[in-house]
Design a protein around this motif. Structure first.
Motif, PDB file in Angstrom:
ATOM      1  N   LEU A 197       0.851  -1.182   0.000  1.00  0.00           N
ATOM      2  CA  LEU A 197       0.000   0.000   0.000  1.00  0.00           C
ATOM      3  C   LEU A 197       0.889   1.234   0.000  1.00  0.00           C
ATOM      4  CD1 LEU A 197      -2.778  -0.739   2.655  1.00  0.00           C
ATOM      5  CD2 LEU A 197      -3.026  -0.777   0.186  1.00  0.00           C
ATOM      6  N   VAL A 198       0.648   2.144  -0.921  1.00  0.00           N
ATOM      7  CA  VAL A 198       1.378   3.406  -0.975  1.00  0.00           C
ATOM      8  C   VAL A 198       0.353   4.517  -0.856  1.00  0.00           C
ATOM      9  CG1 VAL A 198       2.877   4.908  -2.325  1.00  0.00           C
ATOM     10  CG2 VAL A 198       3.159   2.413  -2.449  1.00  0.00           C
ATOM     11  N   ALA A 199       0.373   5.241   0.252  1.00  0.00           N
ATOM     12  CA  ALA A 199      -0.584   6.318   0.494  1.00  0.00           C
ATOM     13  C   ALA A 199       0.143   7.657   0.434  1.00  0.00           C
ATOM     14  CB  ALA A 199      -1.253   6.134   1.850  1.00  0.00           C
ATOM     15  N   LEU A 200      -0.320   8.554  -0.425  1.00  0.00           N
ATOM     16  CA  LEU A 200       0.294   9.866  -0.598  1.00  0.00           C
ATOM     17  C   LEU A 200      -0.744  10.948  -0.313  1.00  0.00           C
ATOM     18  CD1 LEU A 200       2.149   9.232  -3.988  1.00  0.00           C
ATOM     19  CD2 LEU A 200       3.035   8.869  -1.680  1.00  0.00           C
ATOM     20  N   VAL A 201      -0.314  12.036   0.316  1.00  0.00           N
ATOM     21  CA  VAL A 201      -1.182  13.192   0.512  1.00  0.00           C
ATOM     22  C   VAL A 201      -0.504  14.431  -0.046  1.00  0.00           C
ATOM     23  CG1 VAL A 201      -2.314  12.216   2.546  1.00  0.00           C
ATOM     24  CG2 VAL A 201      -0.301  13.681   2.837  1.00  0.00           C
ATOM     25  N   GLU A 202      -1.335  15.434  -0.328  1.00  0.00           N
ATOM     26  CA  GLU A 202      -0.893  16.699  -0.904  1.00  0.00           C
ATOM     27  C   GLU A 202      -0.190  16.498  -2.251  1.00  0.00           C
ATOM     28  OE1 GLU A 202       1.056  19.393   1.738  1.00  0.00           O
ATOM     29  OE2 GLU A 202      -0.228  18.884   3.436  1.00  0.00           O
ATOM     30  N   VAL A 203      -0.843  15.733  -3.118  1.00  0.00           N
ATOM     31  CA  VAL A 203      -0.282  15.485  -4.449  1.00  0.00           C
ATOM     32  C   VAL A 203      -0.924  16.400  -5.498  1.00  0.00           C
ATOM     33  CG1 VAL A 203       0.323  13.093  -3.971  1.00  0.00           C
ATOM     34  CG2 VAL A 203      -1.936  13.616  -4.881  1.00  0.00           C
ATOM     35  N   GLU A 204      -1.493  17.530  -5.051  1.00  0.00           N
ATOM     36  CA  GLU A 204      -2.202  18.408  -5.972  1.00  0.00           C
ATOM     37  C   GLU A 204      -1.320  18.897  -7.120  1.00  0.00           C
ATOM     38  OE1 GLU A 204      -2.088  18.791  -2.730  1.00  0.00           O
ATOM     39  OE2 GLU A 204      -4.035  19.303  -1.857  1.00  0.00           O
ATOM     40  N   SER A 205      -0.037  19.070  -6.856  1.00  0.00           N
ATOM     41  CA  SER A 205       0.835  19.653  -7.884  1.00  0.00           C
ATOM     42  C   SER A 205       1.011  18.746  -9.093  1.00  0.00           C
ATOM     43  CB  SER A 205       2.206  19.978  -7.284  1.00  0.00           C
ATOM     44  OG  SER A 205       2.809  18.821  -6.743  1.00  0.00           O
ATOM     45  N   TYR A 206       0.708  17.460  -8.952  1.00  0.00           N
ATOM     46  CA  TYR A 206       0.790  16.576 -10.116  1.00  0.00           C
ATOM     47  C   TYR A 206      -0.377  15.609 -10.160  1.00  0.00           C
ATOM     48  CZ  TYR A 206       3.756  15.031  -6.258  1.00  0.00           C
ATOM     49  OH  TYR A 206       4.278  14.807  -5.019  1.00  0.00           O
ATOM     50  N   SER A 207      -1.468  15.905  -9.442  1.00  0.00           N
ATOM     51  CA  SER A 207      -2.637  15.030  -9.474  1.00  0.00           C
ATOM     52  C   SER A 207      -3.373  15.108 -10.806  1.00  0.00           C
ATOM     53  CB  SER A 207      -3.598  15.383  -8.330  1.00  0.00           C
ATOM     54  OG  SER A 207      -4.041  16.729  -8.452  1.00  0.00           O
ATOM     55  N   SER A 208      -3.065  16.138 -11.615  1.00  0.00           N
ATOM     56  CA  SER A 208      -3.706  16.238 -12.921  1.00  0.00           C
ATOM     57  C   SER A 208      -3.179  15.187 -13.894  1.00  0.00           C
ATOM     58  CB  SER A 208      -3.500  17.647 -13.499  1.00  0.00           C
ATOM     59  OG  SER A 208      -2.109  17.919 -13.632  1.00  0.00           O
ATOM     60  N   THR A 209      -2.036  14.605 -13.567  1.00  0.00           N
ATOM     61  CA  THR A 209      -1.500  13.546 -14.415  1.00  0.00           C
ATOM     62  C   THR A 209      -2.487  12.388 -14.461  1.00  0.00           C
ATOM     63  OG1 THR A 209       0.720  14.179 -13.733  1.00  0.00           O
ATOM     64  CG2 THR A 209       0.477  12.051 -14.808  1.00  0.00           C
ATOM     65  N   ASP A 210      -2.800  11.872 -15.645  1.00  0.00           N
ATOM     66  CA  ASP A 210      -3.829  10.847 -15.742  1.00  0.00           C
ATOM     67  C   ASP A 210      -3.360   9.521 -15.153  1.00  0.00           C
ATOM     68  OD1 ASP A 210      -2.191   9.630 -17.648  1.00  0.00           O
ATOM     69  OD2 ASP A 210      -3.191  10.599 -19.313  1.00  0.00           O
ATOM     70  N   GLN A 211      -4.323   8.640 -14.958  1.00  0.00           N
ATOM     71  CA  GLN A 211      -4.043   7.361 -14.317  1.00  0.00           C
ATOM     72  C   GLN A 211      -3.049   6.528 -15.112  1.00  0.00           C
ATOM     73  OE1 GLN A 211      -7.413   5.125 -12.994  1.00  0.00           O
ATOM     74  NE2 GLN A 211      -8.628   6.940 -12.525  1.00  0.00           N
ATOM     75  N   GLU A 212      -3.005   6.712 -16.417  1.00  0.00           N
ATOM     76  CA  GLU A 212      -2.082   5.928 -17.234  1.00  0.00           C
ATOM     77  C   GLU A 212      -0.630   6.189 -16.842  1.00  0.00           C
ATOM     78  OE1 GLU A 212      -2.956   3.555 -19.248  1.00  0.00           O
ATOM     79  OE2 GLU A 212      -5.037   3.987 -18.702  1.00  0.00           O
ATOM     80  N   PHE A 213      -0.347   7.405 -16.370  1.00  0.00           N
ATOM     81  CA  PHE A 213       1.004   7.740 -15.923  1.00  0.00           C
ATOM     82  C   PHE A 213       1.413   6.836 -14.767  1.00  0.00           C
ATOM     83  CE2 PHE A 213       3.630  10.096 -12.867  1.00  0.00           C
ATOM     84  CZ  PHE A 213       4.730  10.397 -13.641  1.00  0.00           C
ATOM     85  N   TRP A 214       0.515   6.700 -13.774  1.00  0.00           N
ATOM     86  CA  TRP A 214       0.821   5.887 -12.595  1.00  0.00           C
ATOM     87  C   TRP A 214       0.769   4.396 -12.916  1.00  0.00           C
ATOM     88  CZ3 TRP A 214       2.838   8.552  -8.762  1.00  0.00           C
ATOM     89  CH2 TRP A 214       2.549   9.914  -8.665  1.00  0.00           C
ATOM     90  N   LYS A 215      -0.156   3.998 -13.769  1.00  0.00           N
ATOM     91  CA  LYS A 215      -0.253   2.591 -14.141  1.00  0.00           C
ATOM     92  C   LYS A 215       0.985   2.121 -14.900  1.00  0.00           C
ATOM     93  CE  LYS A 215      -5.299   2.375 -14.294  1.00  0.00           C
ATOM     94  NZ  LYS A 215      -6.483   2.197 -15.164  1.00  0.00           N
ATOM     95  N   LYS A 216       1.553   3.016 -15.669  1.00  0.00           N
ATOM     96  CA  LYS A 216       2.754   2.660 -16.419  1.00  0.00           C
ATOM     97  C   LYS A 216       3.946   2.501 -15.481  1.00  0.00           C
ATOM     98  CE  LYS A 216       5.716   4.293 -20.198  1.00  0.00           C
ATOM     99  NZ  LYS A 216       5.926   5.368 -21.218  1.00  0.00           N
ATOM    100  N   LEU A 217       4.049   3.390 -14.468  1.00  0.00           N
ATOM    101  CA  LEU A 217       5.167   3.322 -13.532  1.00  0.00           C
ATOM    102  C   LEU A 217       5.010   2.202 -12.519  1.00  0.00           C
ATOM    103  CD1 LEU A 217       5.705   7.131 -12.825  1.00  0.00           C
ATOM    104  CD2 LEU A 217       7.219   5.617 -14.108  1.00  0.00           C
ATOM    105  N   PHE A 218       3.767   1.887 -12.142  1.00  0.00           N
ATOM    106  CA  PHE A 218       3.494   0.868 -11.121  1.00  0.00           C
ATOM    107  C   PHE A 218       2.453  -0.104 -11.661  1.00  0.00           C
ATOM    108  CE2 PHE A 218       4.706   4.799  -8.958  1.00  0.00           C
ATOM    109  CZ  PHE A 218       5.764   4.354  -8.180  1.00  0.00           C
ATOM    110  N   PRO A 219       2.860  -0.973 -12.573  1.00  0.00           N
ATOM    111  CA  PRO A 219       1.893  -1.846 -13.253  1.00  0.00           C
ATOM    112  C   PRO A 219       1.217  -2.854 -12.332  1.00  0.00           C
ATOM    113  CG  PRO A 219       4.153  -2.472 -13.781  1.00  0.00           C
ATOM    114  CD  PRO A 219       4.239  -1.175 -13.050  1.00  0.00           C
ATOM    115  N   GLY A 220       1.810  -3.163 -11.185  1.00  0.00           N
ATOM    116  CA  GLY A 220       1.204  -4.147 -10.289  1.00  0.00           C
ATOM    117  C   GLY A 220       0.247  -3.552  -9.284  1.00  0.00           C
ATOM    118  N   TYR A 221      -0.065  -2.259  -9.414  1.00  0.00           N
ATOM    119  CA  TYR A 221      -0.894  -1.571  -8.428  1.00  0.00           C
ATOM    120  C   TYR A 221      -2.206  -1.107  -9.033  1.00  0.00           C
ATOM    121  CZ  TYR A 221       3.248  -1.226  -5.414  1.00  0.00           C
ATOM    122  OH  TYR A 221       4.336  -1.505  -4.634  1.00  0.00           O
ATOM    123  N   ARG A 222      -3.198  -0.974  -8.165  1.00  0.00           N
ATOM    124  CA  ARG A 222      -4.457  -0.323  -8.512  1.00  0.00           C
ATOM    125  C   ARG A 222      -4.383   1.129  -8.050  1.00  0.00           C
ATOM    126  NH1 ARG A 222      -5.410  -5.575  -7.155  1.00  0.00           N
ATOM    127  NH2 ARG A 222      -6.826  -6.767  -8.494  1.00  0.00           N
TER     128      ARG A 222
END
Length: 326
Positions: free
Chosen positions: A126-151
């Motif tokens: 589990l990776v929990a992040l807060v105050e990610v507003e400065s890059y929360s506009s990045t779409d989910q594909e960005f995170w899925k590509k970097l962390f393919p084993g995560y939801r």
């Protein structure tokens, strides 16, 4: 120099009296004094006063301040430095191992690539992040590509969760004017040799309490404790930036229900903010009685002004009746 020494001495004595008595349970003034005077600063302040009074040839006072610095230093070491040794616990048949990372990444000191590399090094479930507003506009594909084993799970107000477990439900809430939270229900699965797979649901709270040092945390932490109390027999995991020192009296309602993972199984210095010289333990991972804490660590990193908090946990598998499995 003499007026400076007198003024600093009065401030030091006042800070110590507040910490020994009301702490942050009084009014605005005592709360402010408590938040800006952690033990490590009181200790170093006494040493500085010893040097200052020695400089102006108040030799007896210099000796007294040196002694006070040593005594408060011992107290600080006992309170702010944990000495638990990491235990390599055997994973029992009725428990699920779980590694958790919490991190406030709001004030980034370096690029996002540094954050990504740190998350990958920890390799948490589990990776929990807060105050990610400065890059929360990045779409989910960005995170899925970097962390393919995560939801990927994002919430309002800069919350984000990367999880290796499926999400059952989620909802947002607030603590009045003093903060907000994201509640997520997850399901962990475990397969045992020769036995059918077992699933265990648990509740995760991502918490971000406001940093206004002129406002009491009483209402926010009381509401959090009331939320946790409603979970009754469910495993509960709380990950947050509480913007509140761990020895605040306002943690008392939550302490009746949960434990701080670093206080239970951490090793080293507990302060998490502000880097590069942290003095306050504002961030933490809390668990209720259905979790065991194997180890906990406040990591050093140059990405954010908050240190990331990591905990290795064992989630106890319960029966349908809510009681631990035999």
């Amino acid at each position: 120099m003499k007026p400076l020494a007198v003024v600093m001495s009065v401030c030091w004595v006042l800070a110590l009296i507040v910490r020994l008595t009301v702490r942050d349970s009084g009014g605005t003034i005592s709360t402010l004094i408590f938040y800006v005077s952690p033990l490590i600063l009181i200790s170093t302040g006494a040493v500085f006063l010893s040097v200052l009074t020695l400089w102006i040839r108040w030799y007896r006072l210099a000796l007294i301040w040196l002694l006070m610095g040593a005594l408060i230093g011992v107290w600080c070491y006992q309170k702010q430095f944990q000495k638990h040794h990491s235990a390599n616990r055997v994973v029992e048949a009725d428990s699920i191992p779980l590694r958790v990372l919490f991190w406030n990444v709001g004030d980034q000191l370096w690029s996002i690539e540094n954050m990504v590399q740190e998350i990958k090094r920890v390799d948490a479930d589990l990776v929990a992040l807060v105050e990610v507003e400065s890059y929360s506009s990045t779409d989910q594909e960005f995170w899925k590509k970097l962390f393919p084993g995560y939801r990927f799970q994002a919430g309002k107000n800069g919350f984000m969760l990367l999880s290796r477990f499926p999400t059952i439900a989620s909802e947002s809430g607030n603590f009045g004017r003093m903060g907000r939270y994201l509640k997520i229900n997850l399901k962990a699965d475990v397969s045992q040799s020769g036995a059918p797979p077992v699933s265990e649901a648990f509740v995760v709270y991502l918490v971000d309490i406001n940093s206004d040092i002129l406002r009491s945390r009483k209402e926010a932490l009381q509401k959090l404790a009331e939320e946790v109390a409603q979970q009754k027999e469910n495993p509960v995991l709380i990950l947050g930036d509480f913007n509140t020192p761990g020895d605040s009296v306002h943690f008392n309602p939550l302490r009746k229900l949960c434990r701080n993972s670093f206080e239970e199984a951490g090793e080293g210095y507990n302060a998490t903010w502000p880097l590069p010289l942290p003095v306050l333990d504002l961030d933490g991972i809390w668990v209720n009685s259905l979790f065991q804490v194997s180890s906990s660590e406040n990591r050093w990193t140059w990405y954010s002004d908050h240190r990331p908090v990591v905990a290795d946990l064992l989630l106890q598998i319960t029966t349908a009746s809510g009681k631990p499995a035999d």
